[in-house]
Scaffold this motif. Sequence first.
Motif, PDB file in Angstrom:
ATOM      1  N   PHE A 106       0.878  -1.166   0.000  1.00 55.37           N
ATOM      2  CA  PHE A 106       0.000   0.000   0.000  1.00 55.37           C
ATOM      3  C   PHE A 106       0.920   1.222   0.000  1.00 55.37           C
ATOM      4  O   PHE A 106       1.389   1.664   1.042  1.00 55.37           O
ATOM      5  N   ILE A 107       1.211   1.763  -1.174  1.00 58.88           N
ATOM      6  CA  ILE A 107       2.240   2.783  -1.385  1.00 58.88           C
ATOM      7  C   ILE A 107       3.617   2.169  -1.157  1.00 58.88           C
ATOM      8  O   ILE A 107       4.526   2.258  -1.967  1.00 58.88           O
ATOM      9  N   GLU A 108       3.748   1.472  -0.018  1.00 64.73           N
ATOM     10  CA  GLU A 108       5.000   0.811   0.328  1.00 64.73           C
ATOM     11  C   GLU A 108       4.640  -0.464   1.095  1.00 64.73           C
ATOM     12  O   GLU A 108       3.505  -0.616   1.549  1.00 64.73           O
ATOM     13  N   PRO A 109       5.547  -1.402   1.255  1.00 60.27           N
ATOM     14  CA  PRO A 109       5.231  -2.626   1.999  1.00 60.27           C
ATOM     15  C   PRO A 109       4.719  -2.308   3.405  1.00 60.27           C
ATOM     16  O   PRO A 109       5.322  -1.510   4.129  1.00 60.27           O
TER      17      PRO A 109
ATOM     18  N   GLN B 287      -8.638 -18.514   4.220  1.00 59.28           N
ATOM     19  CA  GLN B 287      -7.595 -18.531   3.192  1.00 59.28           C
ATOM     20  C   GLN B 287      -7.928 -17.570   2.059  1.00 59.28           C
ATOM     21  O   GLN B 287      -7.040 -16.898   1.514  1.00 59.28           O
ATOM     22  N   GLU B 288      -9.204 -17.481   1.728  1.00 58.92           N
ATOM     23  CA  GLU B 288      -9.622 -16.527   0.693  1.00 58.92           C
ATOM     24  C   GLU B 288      -9.358 -15.095   1.146  1.00 58.92           C
ATOM     25  O   GLU B 288      -8.937 -14.238   0.349  1.00 58.92           O
ATOM     26  N   LEU B 289      -9.574 -14.820   2.421  1.00 58.47           N
ATOM     27  CA  LEU B 289      -9.291 -13.494   2.957  1.00 58.47           C
ATOM     28  C   LEU B 289      -7.797 -13.193   2.908  1.00 58.47           C
ATOM     29  O   LEU B 289      -7.385 -12.087   2.524  1.00 58.47           O
ATOM     30  N   ILE B 290      -6.973 -14.161   3.294  1.00 55.45           N
ATOM     31  CA  ILE B 290      -5.514 -13.966   3.264  1.00 55.45           C
ATOM     32  C   ILE B 290      -5.043 -13.694   1.842  1.00 55.45           C
ATOM     33  O   ILE B 290      -4.224 -12.797   1.591  1.00 55.45           O
TER      34      ILE B 290
ATOM     35  N   ASN C   8      -2.600 -10.163  -2.179  1.00 52.57           N
ATOM     36  CA  ASN C   8      -2.642  -9.755  -3.585  1.00 52.57           C
ATOM     37  C   ASN C   8      -3.164  -8.339  -3.773  1.00 52.57           C
ATOM     38  O   ASN C   8      -3.508  -7.948  -4.887  1.00 52.57           O
ATOM     39  N   HIS C   9      -3.242  -7.602  -2.684  1.00 56.33           N
ATOM     40  CA  HIS C   9      -3.711  -6.219  -2.770  1.00 56.33           C
ATOM     41  C   HIS C   9      -2.794  -5.408  -3.690  1.00 56.33           C
ATOM     42  O   HIS C   9      -1.571  -5.418  -3.541  1.00 56.33           O
TER      43      HIS C   9
ATOM     44  N   THR D 147     -10.249   2.139   4.737  1.00 48.92           N
ATOM     45  CA  THR D 147     -11.367   2.287   3.799  1.00 48.92           C
ATOM     46  C   THR D 147     -11.074   1.601   2.478  1.00 48.92           C
ATOM     47  O   THR D 147     -11.934   0.943   1.896  1.00 48.92           O
ATOM     48  N   ASP D 148      -9.853   1.719   2.010  1.00 44.63           N
ATOM     49  CA  ASP D 148      -9.474   1.117   0.731  1.00 44.63           C
ATOM     50  C   ASP D 148      -9.581  -0.405   0.790  1.00 44.63           C
ATOM     51  O   ASP D 148     -10.069  -1.045  -0.141  1.00 44.63           O
ATOM     52  N   LEU D 149      -9.121  -0.989   1.896  1.00 45.59           N
ATOM     53  CA  LEU D 149      -9.198  -2.438   2.033  1.00 45.59           C
ATOM     54  C   LEU D 149     -10.650  -2.915   2.099  1.00 45.59           C
ATOM     55  O   LEU D 149     -11.014  -3.929   1.504  1.00 45.59           O
ATOM     56  N   ILE D 150     -11.474  -2.173   2.833  1.00 44.89           N
ATOM     57  CA  ILE D 150     -12.874  -2.573   2.981  1.00 44.89           C
ATOM     58  C   ILE D 150     -13.625  -2.468   1.653  1.00 44.89           C
ATOM     59  O   ILE D 150     -14.390  -3.355   1.272  1.00 44.89           O
ATOM     60  N   GLN D 151     -13.371  -1.378   0.932  1.00 42.93           N
ATOM     61  CA  GLN D 151     -14.145  -1.118  -0.280  1.00 42.93           C
ATOM     62  C   GLN D 151     -13.610  -1.843  -1.516  1.00 42.93           C
ATOM     63  O   GLN D 151     -14.387  -2.180  -2.412  1.00 42.93           O
ATOM     64  N   LYS D 152     -12.286  -2.095  -1.587  1.00 47.41           N
ATOM     65  CA  LYS D 152     -11.711  -2.588  -2.831  1.00 47.41           C
ATOM     66  C   LYS D 152     -11.064  -3.969  -2.735  1.00 47.41           C
ATOM     67  O   LYS D 152     -10.880  -4.629  -3.748  1.00 47.41           O
ATOM     68  N   THR D 153     -10.704  -4.396  -1.557  1.00 50.53           N
ATOM     69  CA  THR D 153      -9.897  -5.610  -1.446  1.00 50.53           C
ATOM     70  C   THR D 153     -10.646  -6.783  -0.833  1.00 50.53           C
ATOM     71  O   THR D 153     -10.692  -7.867  -1.406  1.00 50.53           O
ATOM     72  N   ILE D 154     -11.228  -6.580   0.342  1.00 55.13           N
ATOM     73  CA  ILE D 154     -11.848  -7.695   1.070  1.00 55.13           C
ATOM     74  C   ILE D 154     -13.224  -7.990   0.484  1.00 55.13           C
ATOM     75  O   ILE D 154     -14.102  -7.123   0.469  1.00 55.13           O
ATOM     76  N   THR D 155     -13.388  -9.200   0.003  1.00 57.56           N
ATOM     77  CA  THR D 155     -14.664  -9.610  -0.609  1.00 57.56           C
ATOM     78  C   THR D 155     -15.323 -10.744   0.158  1.00 57.56           C
ATOM     79  O   THR D 155     -16.309 -11.320  -0.315  1.00 57.56           O
TER      80      THR D 155
END
Length: 521
Positions: free
Chosen positions: A56-59, A77-80, A85-86, A103-111
């Motif tokens: 996220f910008i950087e590690p 495992q799906e969450l990990i 892979n973000h 917010t970015d993780l909630i809206q774009k990454t975690i499904t």
Amino acid sequence: MKRSYSRLHKKSPKKEAKPQPSSTHLRPVLERNITYIKDELGNSADLKIRRIQFNFIEPTDACLVFIESLIDTALLQELIDSLINHKQISPNKTDDTKRNIITDLIQKTITVGDVEEVIDFDTLISNLLSGQAVVLIENEQHAISVNVPGNEKRSVEEPQSTTVIKGPHDGFTETISTNISLVRQRIRSPKFRLESKNIGKVTKTKVMVAYIEGIVNDGVVKEVHRRLDAIDIDGIIESGYIEELIQDETFTPFPTIFSTERPDAVAGKLLEGRVAIFVDGTPFVMVVPSLIVEFFQASEDYYQRADVATLLRCLRFLCFFIALLAPSVYIAVLTFHQEMLPTPLLISIAAQRDGIPFPAFLEALIMEVAFEILREAGVRMPRAVGQAMSIVGALVLGQAAVQAGIVSNAMVIVVSITAIANFCLPAINLAASVRMIRFGIMSLAAVFGLPGIMFAIILLCIHLSSLRSFGVPYTTPAAPFILKDQKDVFFRVPIWAMITRPKLISQKNIKRTRHHKKGGS
């Protein structure tokens, strides 16, 4: 007497606080948050911490915290995978994006599952113990809680306590979400309301209050919440805990809260304007307010013709009085009122009792206690042999008692009919009440004869008339007598004639159908 909630549910004295951060809010240091969680949970063996790193910008260092025994490993495992892979945000983004990593993780990454943002340790610990995984991130005072429950669930099966021949054969399970879905399948209305709360300082048991807005009495809903909020107890394991804590009357043998395993029964009660209480971990759902007549009604009454349902309901009322009074009447007549029997019958019974060393009361008491022991043994034994043991035990014991001259044939017949009539009652808690009261009436019959039985019936009527269930008279609509509500008490009128809901249950939206003439015209 009415329960005083202010005295019964006093707040326990506060314990000394253990050393912890100055605030219960999460800290920006990842290791401090992990240490705090380990200390709170006693570094439990099934507490797992999975460290990960994503871009996220950087590690960015992060970790996934979860209780291994409460989560679904496939969803985890799906969450990990989704976190690792973000994708890195392009460098031309402003520095404000840095502060929106949650917010970015909630809206774009975690499904996976339901996601919420957590800012304090109390909520975080509660979520962990509810089967959720928590994502902690370095330099962030917020965390992400993801619902990935994986506890074992019993499949939907036919209810064991209330079986029917015609009608739905699905029953509630120990999972509250499954139970609610079974009711929602039957009530697809936007007015169906669910309100959640956790009860029990240790167990944090999930309790859901369900009702239909626009039909329910708002005062009953408020009273249900008031009584539930007044409960201060360590744990709730089963709905029976809550039933004892919120019922109107403490010292009564009669159930004042209706419990059932049937989703169709709960749906029908909700449509009448009642409130249902779901408790996680039990297949029984409570419905309030409840009336005495409801314990004589079965779901099957509404799935067949009105004349057949009326006949069966009248049969249940007859069985109620047989189970309650048959041994007492036999004792009273043999002890005090032999002239009431026809001479041939009296001579036959006298011949059977020739050589019996016990009076009629003691004879009946021995047989009743023996049958209660057999019934309890049949319930506790493995199902494969329990029923056979009860039947064979009753036959062998009865025959042996007669041959040994301990009891008469007539007494075995009376006690057997009483036991069978008791099983005809559709509500097991009412059947248990009848079994308890029967012994008291037998004692009065042995001392006073038929006047003693009449005295016991009068006392029962007075007691029933004094009971309330969340403010509603327990004997409604018989006392107070409501003519319009007699359509579903001792007999059941056709569905098209049930135009109104019970008067004292729902004071608004009384009409549930327009009048239909016979033939649907």
